[in-house]
Structures are given as structure tokens and as C-alpha cells.
Design a protein around this motif. Sequence first.
Motif, mmCIF file in Angstrom:
data_model
loop_
_atom_site.group_PDB
_atom_site.id
_atom_site.type_symbol
_atom_site.label_atom_id
_atom_site.label_comp_id
_atom_site.label_asym_id
_atom_site.label_seq_id
_atom_site.Cartn_x
_atom_site.Cartn_y
_atom_site.Cartn_z
ATOM 1 N N UNK A 70 2.116 2.946 12.611
ATOM 2 C CA UNK A 70 2.050 3.986 11.577
ATOM 3 C C UNK A 70 0.719 4.723 11.666
ATOM 4 N N UNK A 71 0.789 6.038 11.589
ATOM 5 C CA UNK A 71 -0.408 6.873 11.597
ATOM 6 C C UNK A 71 -1.060 6.850 10.217
ATOM 7 N N UNK A 72 -2.327 6.428 10.183
ATOM 8 C CA UNK A 72 -3.115 6.425 8.952
ATOM 9 C C UNK A 72 -4.556 6.700 9.357
ATOM 10 N N UNK A 73 -5.065 7.859 8.978
ATOM 11 C CA UNK A 73 -6.362 8.320 9.462
ATOM 12 C C UNK A 73 -7.540 7.944 8.573
ATOM 13 N N UNK A 74 -7.338 7.090 7.594
ATOM 14 C CA UNK A 74 -8.413 6.675 6.697
ATOM 15 C C UNK A 74 -7.934 6.669 5.270
ATOM 16 N N UNK A 75 -8.877 6.580 4.321
ATOM 17 C CA UNK A 75 -8.492 6.616 2.918
ATOM 18 C C UNK A 75 -7.861 7.968 2.566
ATOM 19 N N UNK A 76 -7.286 8.067 1.384
ATOM 20 C CA UNK A 76 -6.487 9.229 0.993
ATOM 21 C C UNK A 76 -7.155 10.563 1.280
ATOM 22 N N UNK A 77 -8.421 10.721 0.891
ATOM 23 C CA UNK A 77 -9.046 12.042 1.044
ATOM 24 C C UNK A 77 -9.226 12.430 2.509
ATOM 25 N N UNK A 133 -15.976 4.917 6.126
ATOM 26 C CA UNK A 133 -14.881 5.251 5.221
ATOM 27 C C UNK A 133 -13.546 4.982 5.883
ATOM 28 N N UNK A 134 -13.469 5.271 7.177
ATOM 29 C CA UNK A 134 -12.235 5.025 7.920
ATOM 30 C C UNK A 134 -11.893 3.536 7.914
ATOM 31 N N UNK A 135 -12.879 2.710 8.215
ATOM 32 C CA UNK A 135 -12.653 1.266 8.229
ATOM 33 C C UNK A 135 -12.370 0.730 6.827
ATOM 34 N N UNK A 136 -13.138 1.169 5.853
ATOM 35 C CA UNK A 136 -12.960 0.683 4.480
ATOM 36 C C UNK A 136 -11.615 1.112 3.908
ATOM 37 N N UNK A 137 -11.086 2.262 4.351
ATOM 38 C CA UNK A 137 -9.804 2.747 3.858
ATOM 39 C C UNK A 137 -8.604 2.110 4.525
ATOM 40 N N UNK A 138 -8.850 1.284 5.518
ATOM 41 C CA UNK A 138 -7.772 0.604 6.229
ATOM 42 C C UNK A 138 -7.301 -0.581 5.393
ATOM 43 N N UNK A 139 -6.027 -0.646 5.044
ATOM 44 C CA UNK A 139 -5.530 -1.750 4.223
ATOM 45 C C UNK A 139 -5.727 -3.130 4.858
ATOM 46 N N UNK A 140 -5.962 -3.186 6.167
ATOM 47 C CA UNK A 140 -6.150 -4.465 6.845
ATOM 48 C C UNK A 140 -7.621 -4.830 7.001
#
Length: 169
Positions: free
Chosen positions: A80-87, A135-142
Motif C-alpha cells: 500500500x502506498x503511504x507517503x507519511x502522516x496525513x498532511x 515525520x515520514x517515519x513517525x507517521x508510519x503505523x508500523x
Amino acid sequence: PLATARAAIEEALEQPWDEVMFDFGEIAVSGERFVEAARLARSMAQARGKRARIAIQSNATMIDEAQADLLAELEAVVGISLDGPAEIHDSARQFRSGAGSYDRVMRALALLRERSVPVHLIATIGRHNVDRHEALRAGNPFHGRPDARVNTIDGEPSGQHLLYERAGL
């Protein structure tokens, strides 16, 4: 057509491996053809005493309960593509309306988690997040889990990607 898929599946199963992975890419664009081809691959592999692994890559915006159930039935692995937290994610991945897709991605992750479907997250690194590693790492659910890992993948045609994977999600 299914005849083309059958020929490709047949050729893959002729290889000397006990397990063959079939990567279908984004299933939102293939619909019922994906279902037919995935089931065909599994049945043809089983008939030869082999295992067919089904894999897809998705932006996850179209994964609903029915698709999550299907992916669980097929024992699929989902990227799944997820580029970081919502913003950050929503700044690059928007619908035509201008609305971001982050909430739909998180809903899809929850649906897949409920069904124990293995998931890995893929973050495309671009102008929207290249300077925002933390922010990218912190926004990762894993992020921060002992069973999570981050791999940097270089040489992709579209640029650099990070692959976040949590085994056994």
C-alpha cells in the motif's frame, strides 16, 4: 484476456520452484479479471503441487470490506502506498476533488488488519516529503514496532522509495 493470463501462469509454473508469486499491480483497474486470474493461478499451482502467492500493489482507496475479504481468501500480500502522516500524504495523493486519500488508506489498513492480510507500506519520496524523514517515519503505523523494518530501495524508475514492512500484520 484470461487466455493470456493462463499462458503466463502456465509458463511460470513450469519453473523449478515450489512457490511462484503472481504480482497483479493495482487491482482497482482490473476488477473481476484480477479475481479470475488469481483464482486460476491458485488452482493451476495446486494441481501441480505448488503454491501460488498472490501479491498486489495499491493506493488502497478502493479497498472495502468485500475486497478485504477477497484478499484474505486469496491469502494475498498487499503493498500500500503511504507517503507519511496525513498532511504529507494528502499533499501528494489527492482525488480530483482536491480531498486527500489518507483516511481511506487508513481505513483499508484497518480492514486488512482485521482479516490478517499481510501488508507492506511503500512511501514514494518526492518534493512533498524528501526533507521530512522524521515525520515520514513517525507517521508510519508500523514505526517503532520490533517487527517493523525500513528498507531503502534505490534505482526505481520513478525515484527513490522507502518500503515499510511489518511481517504478519
